[in-house]
Design a protein around this motif. Structure first.
Motif, PDB file in Angstrom:
ATOM      1  N   ASP A  65       0.838  -1.212   0.000  1.00  0.00           N
ATOM      2  CA  ASP A  65       0.000   0.000   0.000  1.00  0.00           C
ATOM      3  C   ASP A  65       0.865   1.252   0.000  1.00  0.00           C
ATOM      4  OD1 ASP A  65      -2.213  -1.605   0.029  1.00  0.00           O
ATOM      5  OD2 ASP A  65      -2.724  -1.264   2.131  1.00  0.00           O
ATOM      6  N   ARG A  66       1.908   1.240   0.834  1.00  0.00           N
ATOM      7  CA  ARG A  66       2.822   2.393   0.896  1.00  0.00           C
ATOM      8  C   ARG A  66       3.512   2.594  -0.443  1.00  0.00           C
ATOM      9  NH1 ARG A  66       5.496   1.257   6.762  1.00  0.00           N
ATOM     10  NH2 ARG A  66       3.827   2.159   8.024  1.00  0.00           N
ATOM     11  N   GLU A  68       2.416   1.596  -3.381  1.00  0.00           N
ATOM     12  CA  GLU A  68       1.417   2.079  -4.346  1.00  0.00           C
ATOM     13  C   GLU A  68       1.151   3.564  -4.136  1.00  0.00           C
ATOM     14  OE1 GLU A  68      -1.980  -0.472  -3.861  1.00  0.00           O
ATOM     15  OE2 GLU A  68      -1.062  -2.119  -4.986  1.00  0.00           O
ATOM     16  N   GLU A  69       1.043   3.982  -2.872  1.00  0.00           N
ATOM     17  CA  GLU A  69       0.805   5.401  -2.571  1.00  0.00           C
ATOM     18  C   GLU A  69       1.992   6.235  -3.046  1.00  0.00           C
ATOM     19  OE1 GLU A  69      -0.929   8.905  -1.429  1.00  0.00           O
ATOM     20  OE2 GLU A  69      -1.847   6.936  -1.715  1.00  0.00           O
ATOM     21  N   LYS A  70       3.201   5.711  -2.813  1.00  0.00           N
ATOM     22  CA  LYS A  70       4.411   6.399  -3.256  1.00  0.00           C
ATOM     23  C   LYS A  70       4.394   6.535  -4.784  1.00  0.00           C
ATOM     24  CE  LYS A  70       9.401   6.112  -2.481  1.00  0.00           C
ATOM     25  NZ  LYS A  70      10.483   5.232  -2.014  1.00  0.00           N
ATOM     26  N   ASP A  71       4.020   5.445  -5.455  1.00  0.00           N
ATOM     27  CA  ASP A  71       3.926   5.465  -6.927  1.00  0.00           C
ATOM     28  C   ASP A  71       2.887   6.481  -7.392  1.00  0.00           C
ATOM     29  OD1 ASP A  71       5.827   3.483  -7.004  1.00  0.00           O
ATOM     30  OD2 ASP A  71       4.444   1.866  -7.512  1.00  0.00           O
ATOM     31  N   ARG A  72       1.721   6.508  -6.703  1.00  0.00           N
ATOM     32  CA  ARG A  72       0.667   7.472  -7.081  1.00  0.00           C
ATOM     33  C   ARG A  72       1.165   8.897  -6.900  1.00  0.00           C
ATOM     34  NH1 ARG A  72      -2.810   3.566  -4.810  1.00  0.00           N
ATOM     35  NH2 ARG A  72      -2.739   4.557  -2.769  1.00  0.00           N
ATOM     36  N   LYS A  73       1.860   9.153  -5.781  1.00  0.00           N
ATOM     37  CA  LYS A  73       2.399  10.498  -5.529  1.00  0.00           C
ATOM     38  C   LYS A  73       3.400  10.879  -6.615  1.00  0.00           C
ATOM     39  CE  LYS A  73       1.814  10.933  -0.534  1.00  0.00           C
ATOM     40  NZ  LYS A  73       2.500  10.979   0.763  1.00  0.00           N
ATOM     41  N   ARG A  76       1.577  11.649  -9.769  1.00  0.00           N
ATOM     42  CA  ARG A  76       0.949  12.988  -9.680  1.00  0.00           C
ATOM     43  C   ARG A  76       2.009  14.072  -9.837  1.00  0.00           C
ATOM     44  NH1 ARG A  76      -2.319  10.606  -5.574  1.00  0.00           N
ATOM     45  NH2 ARG A  76      -0.997  11.454  -3.942  1.00  0.00           N
TER      46      ARG A  76
END
Length: 140
Positions: A65-66, A68-73, A76
């Motif tokens: 999850d972290r 994936e969140e890092k990838d999303r950030k 963006r």
């Protein structure tokens, strides 16, 4: 004489059998307790292993999850950067076009002034020629 011996040995053997039975029962109870303890130990180990596996799974999920969140950030951030670059390039192009248009207008204005000057010069020349023709030549 042999009869009492055999009776005695019979009684001894009967007594021995009773002892064996109670000892066997005791051993069986002990063995059952040991088996129960082993079973409980295995269940506890199994629970511990299950809990450990669940914790590992949860850790992996959190890590994923972290990530994936890092990838999303990061995505963006890259999208914003691309957008900023596009906006900057658009602004630069607009500025370039504005300068080109200013230069065109300046040259157009200069050409008009030059045309007006030439026209003015032509008019003066014609006026001069006309006045020279109309004035009598003084011959000495």
């Amino acid at each position: 004489g042999s009869r009492p011996d055999s009776s005695l040995s019979n009684a001894e053997s009967v007594g021995k059998d009773k002892t064996d039975t109670s000892e066997t029962g005791s051993i069986k109870k002990d063995a059952h307790k040991v088996n129960e303890n082993i079973k409980q130990g295995e269940q506890a180990k199994s629970k511990k292993d299950t809990r450990k596996a669940t914790e590992e799974k949860n850790k992996k999920e959190i890590k994923r999850d972290r990530s994936e969140e890092k990838d999303r950030k990061e995505t963006r951030r890259q999208e914003k950067e691309v957008k900023r670059d596009k906006e900057r390039k658009k602004a630069e192009e607009e500025e370039r076009l504005r300068k080109v248009e200013e230069e065109r207008l300046r040259k157009e204005e200069a050409a008009k002034k030059e045309a007006e000057r030439l026209e003015e010069e032509r008019k003066k020349k014609m006026t001069r020629e006309e006045s020279e023709e109309s004035e009598p030549s003084i011959v000495s």
